[in-house]
Design a protein around this motif. Structure first.
Motif, PDB file in Angstrom:
ATOM      1  N   UNK A   1     -54.760  15.202 -10.623  1.00 19.30           N
ATOM      2  CA  UNK A   1     -54.624  15.337 -12.075  1.00 19.30           C
ATOM      3  C   UNK A   1     -53.232  14.905 -12.526  1.00 19.30           C
ATOM      4  N   UNK A   2     -53.172  14.186 -13.639  1.00 21.11           N
ATOM      5  CA  UNK A   2     -51.882  13.777 -14.177  1.00 21.11           C
ATOM      6  C   UNK A   2     -51.359  14.898 -15.064  1.00 21.11           C
ATOM      7  N   UNK A   3     -50.979  15.999 -14.402  1.00 19.29           N
ATOM      8  CA  UNK A   3     -50.555  17.176 -15.156  1.00 19.29           C
ATOM      9  C   UNK A   3     -49.047  17.218 -15.306  1.00 19.29           C
ATOM     10  N   UNK A   4     -48.373  16.149 -14.911  1.00 18.13           N
ATOM     11  CA  UNK A   4     -46.908  16.140 -14.970  1.00 18.13           C
ATOM     12  C   UNK A   4     -46.336  16.662 -13.667  1.00 18.13           C
ATOM     13  N   UNK A   5     -45.328  15.976 -13.152  1.00 17.90           N
ATOM     14  CA  UNK A   5     -44.796  16.364 -11.848  1.00 17.90           C
ATOM     15  C   UNK A   5     -44.147  17.743 -11.888  1.00 17.90           C
ATOM     16  N   UNK A   6     -43.598  18.117 -13.060  1.00 15.77           N
ATOM     17  CA  UNK A   6     -42.987  19.445 -13.180  1.00 15.77           C
ATOM     18  C   UNK A   6     -44.021  20.536 -13.015  1.00 15.77           C
ATOM     19  N   UNK A   7     -45.197  20.321 -13.608  1.00 16.75           N
ATOM     20  CA  UNK A   7     -46.261  21.323 -13.533  1.00 16.75           C
ATOM     21  C   UNK A   7     -46.651  21.564 -12.081  1.00 16.75           C
ATOM     22  N   UNK A   8     -46.726  20.474 -11.339  1.00 21.00           N
ATOM     23  CA  UNK A   8     -47.164  20.604  -9.944  1.00 21.00           C
ATOM     24  C   UNK A   8     -46.012  20.944  -9.019  1.00 21.00           C
TER      25      UNK A   8
ATOM     26  N   UNK B   1     -45.995  11.401  -7.748  1.00 20.22           N
ATOM     27  CA  UNK B   1     -46.708  11.228  -9.012  1.00 20.22           C
ATOM     28  C   UNK B   1     -48.203  10.988  -8.723  1.00 20.22           C
ATOM     29  N   UNK B   2     -49.020  11.331  -9.684  1.00 27.48           N
ATOM     30  CA  UNK B   2     -50.456  11.102  -9.569  1.00 27.48           C
ATOM     31  C   UNK B   2     -50.863   9.944 -10.462  1.00 27.48           C
ATOM     32  N   UNK B   3     -51.876   9.244 -10.009  1.00 29.72           N
ATOM     33  CA  UNK B   3     -52.294   8.027 -10.680  1.00 29.72           C
ATOM     34  C   UNK B   3     -53.812   8.059 -10.778  1.00 29.72           C
TER      35      UNK B   3
END
Lengths: 247, 77, 208
Positions: free
Chosen positions: C48-55, C60-62
């Motif tokens: 999921x592109x939930x933002x790297x901070x969230x994860x 990064x996710x793509x």
């Protein structure tokens, strides 16, 4: 005198697939610099369009999604509404945004979706082989208008920024260009302003960037920059067309 | 303090925008091919460079970097 | 079924299409909402592109579907194929009606039309003709094994695909049965609904 200059953190070390002198590279760097400066890399989601920039996710180092042709604003709407804390931007060309994606962008702007759109206007479809776009200049030769665009049956180029600025919904709409260093600096300021409005959760923001496509225009990169300035800028004037109230 | 102007000749695609943009006419296009088959830009007159970073601003491929080479001073901008 | 669509979409990361017909679209029926129907995909941090901070991740996710390298695209297609096969194993959904006796015919029907067929089957039963019905609830994965098994029953002489369309499901039914029994189509279009009598006549024409 003098200053340092380094590649922004948001840009990957990959060599881009863009043709020599393509201003996509400058636009990419400006977006990356702005995101670096605002410190929002960890919560940014970019949306790649269809067009030359379809592979742009290879050049950035944050989350990315790829949208169907012209549908980036719809995707951005979804992401932004589910996760308003994320910084969402779409990066679309004129074939993507002004043609097939016209409906999406107009309604997204009218709904006041709080994401940012970087709109690259180079008056031609780049990736597919230089076909005529809605923004192609009158008498400009493209592969689908080999005798020049005839406005009698194809109309005049669409001025997206002016058109969106007529919407009553608050928005930040501006047109900049990348043809000269001073314009590039202004363009960066505009992009930063657009992202700032989004950070403040104020309004929809769109930055149109008049760009070049040396390959499909059949010019050298320098001639292309001159052509953009001489032919496009008089028709597509630079400036800020709309700001949210209070600014 | 001193700066170092560096063109990554393997990233450069030789578009020539920097050559045109340079206010001091420092840059030129090389006659040697790089890895990708382009003629990259190079500093023909490095002594004239004022490190204004205008070439960096216009380079579409972020091939040009300017870095400090002297030890850092405290009040460095 | 509409509410099931969302967990299914999350489970497979696949769009779920909900099909209806004009009658359902213009009809109201009371429904009860279950208390809680929220599912979270378990491995969403992987994609999921939930933002790297969230994860809290540097990775990064793509989300993309463009694979320019043929080998890469082939691998991706195989992955999708495996997903569809998993759906076929796990998500086949259908309902059986009047499977008890030695039915002479099998009706395959869905949606509003299946309710009409139910009435027709009840009336035929009163007349002494046993007809079974298989109602696919999911059109994909289509319950091919179930249709096949039901049609192969000794007593079953014919299979009917009864639809409010020009036979959109006919090919699926035909394919499921693989020539073991004759397959007939009956249907109407444009908002006309076949009546139980018409269905009964149609069955009686073939099955004596």
């Amino acid at each position: 005198m003098g200053k340092t200059f380094q590649k922004p953190q948001c840009l990957a070390d990959t060599i881009t697939h863009y043709c020599p002198g393509c201003t996509h590279g400058i636009a990419h760097r400006l977006v990356a610099e702005v995101i670096d400066e605002l410190g929002i890399r960890g919560r940014t989601v970019g949306i790649a369009p269809v067009g030359c920039a379809v592979l742009m996710y290879n050049y950035f180092t944050f989350d990315f999604q790829e949208a169907a042709h012209g549908r980036a604003p719809a995707m951005a709407t979804g992401i932004k509404r589910v996760r308003p804390d994320l910084m969402v931007f779409t990066y679309q060309g004129d074939g993507d945004l002004a043609s097939i994606g016209m409906g999406e962008i107009v309604h997204a702007a009218n709904r006041g979706e709080k994401f940012t759109t970087i709109f690259i206007n180079n008056a031609v479809y780049g990736m597919t082989g230089g076909q005529m776009a809605p923004t192609t200049m009158p008498d400009q030769r493209t592969t689908t208008s080999p005798f020049g665009r005839k406005t009698v049956n194809t109309g005049m180029p669409i001025k997206i920024a002016e058109m969106l600025a007529t919407l009553e919904t608050p928005a930040y709409i501006t047109r900049q260009t990348l043809t000269r260093p001073k314009y590039v600096k202004k363009a960066k300021k505009a992009i930063k302003q657009a992202f700032t409005y989004q950070m403040e959760n104020r309004c929809f923001s769109l930055v149109e960037l008049i760009s070049t496509c040396p390959t499909n225009w059949g010019m050298t990169p320098l001639d292309a920059l001159t052509w953009a300035e001489e032919k496009m800028l008089p028709y597509f004037p630079l400036g800020v067309f709309k700001t949210p109230e209070g600014d | 303090m001193t700066y170092k102007h560096f063109i990554d000749s393997d990233i450069c695609k030789g578009c020539g925008i920097c050559v045109d943009a340079c206010p001091k006419n420092v840059l030129e296009i090389s006659d040697k091919l790089n890895n990708k088959g382009y003629f990259p830009a190079f500093q023909a007159r490095p002594e004239d460079c004022i490190f204004c970073a205008i070439c960096c601003t216009m380079c579409p491929d972020v091939a040009i970097a300017i870095s400090e080479i002297e030890e850092k001073k405290a009040a460095q901008k | 079924m509409v509410m099931e669509a969302f967990p299914l979409a999350e489970k497979y990361r696949n769009p779920v299409m909900i099909l209806g017909d004009g009658l359902i679209g213009q009809m109201m029926e009371p429904v009860e909402f279950p208390e809680h129907l929220k599912t979270e995909p378990s491995n969403k941090d992987d994609w999921a592109t939930s933002g790297m901070d969230t994860r809290k991740s540097n990775q990064r996710n793509l989300v993309k579907t463009l694979y320019l390298d043929p080998a890469e695209l082939n691998a991706h297609n195989l992955k999708l194929k495996a997903k569809y096969e998993q759906m076929e194993r796990e998500e086949m959904r259908f309902e059986k009606y009047n499977f008890g006796g030695d039915y002479k015919a099998l009706i395959v029907s869905y949606g509003t039309m299946s309710r009409v067929c139910r009435t027709a089957i009840d009336r035929l039963k009163e007349d002494g003709l046993e007809v079974a019905m298989l109602r696919p609830q999911f059109l994909f994965p289509f319950p091919r094994p179930a249709v096949f098994d039901a049609a192969r029953k000794e007593s079953c002489q014919a299979v009917f695909s009864i639809e409010m369309s020009m036979g959109q499901m006919l090919e699926d039914v035909d394919r499921s049965i693989a020539g073991k029994r004759p397959v007939y189509w009956y249907g109407k279009c444009g908002g006309e609904v076949p009546t139980p009598e018409e269905v009964m006549d149609e069955v009686r024409k073939i099955v004596k």
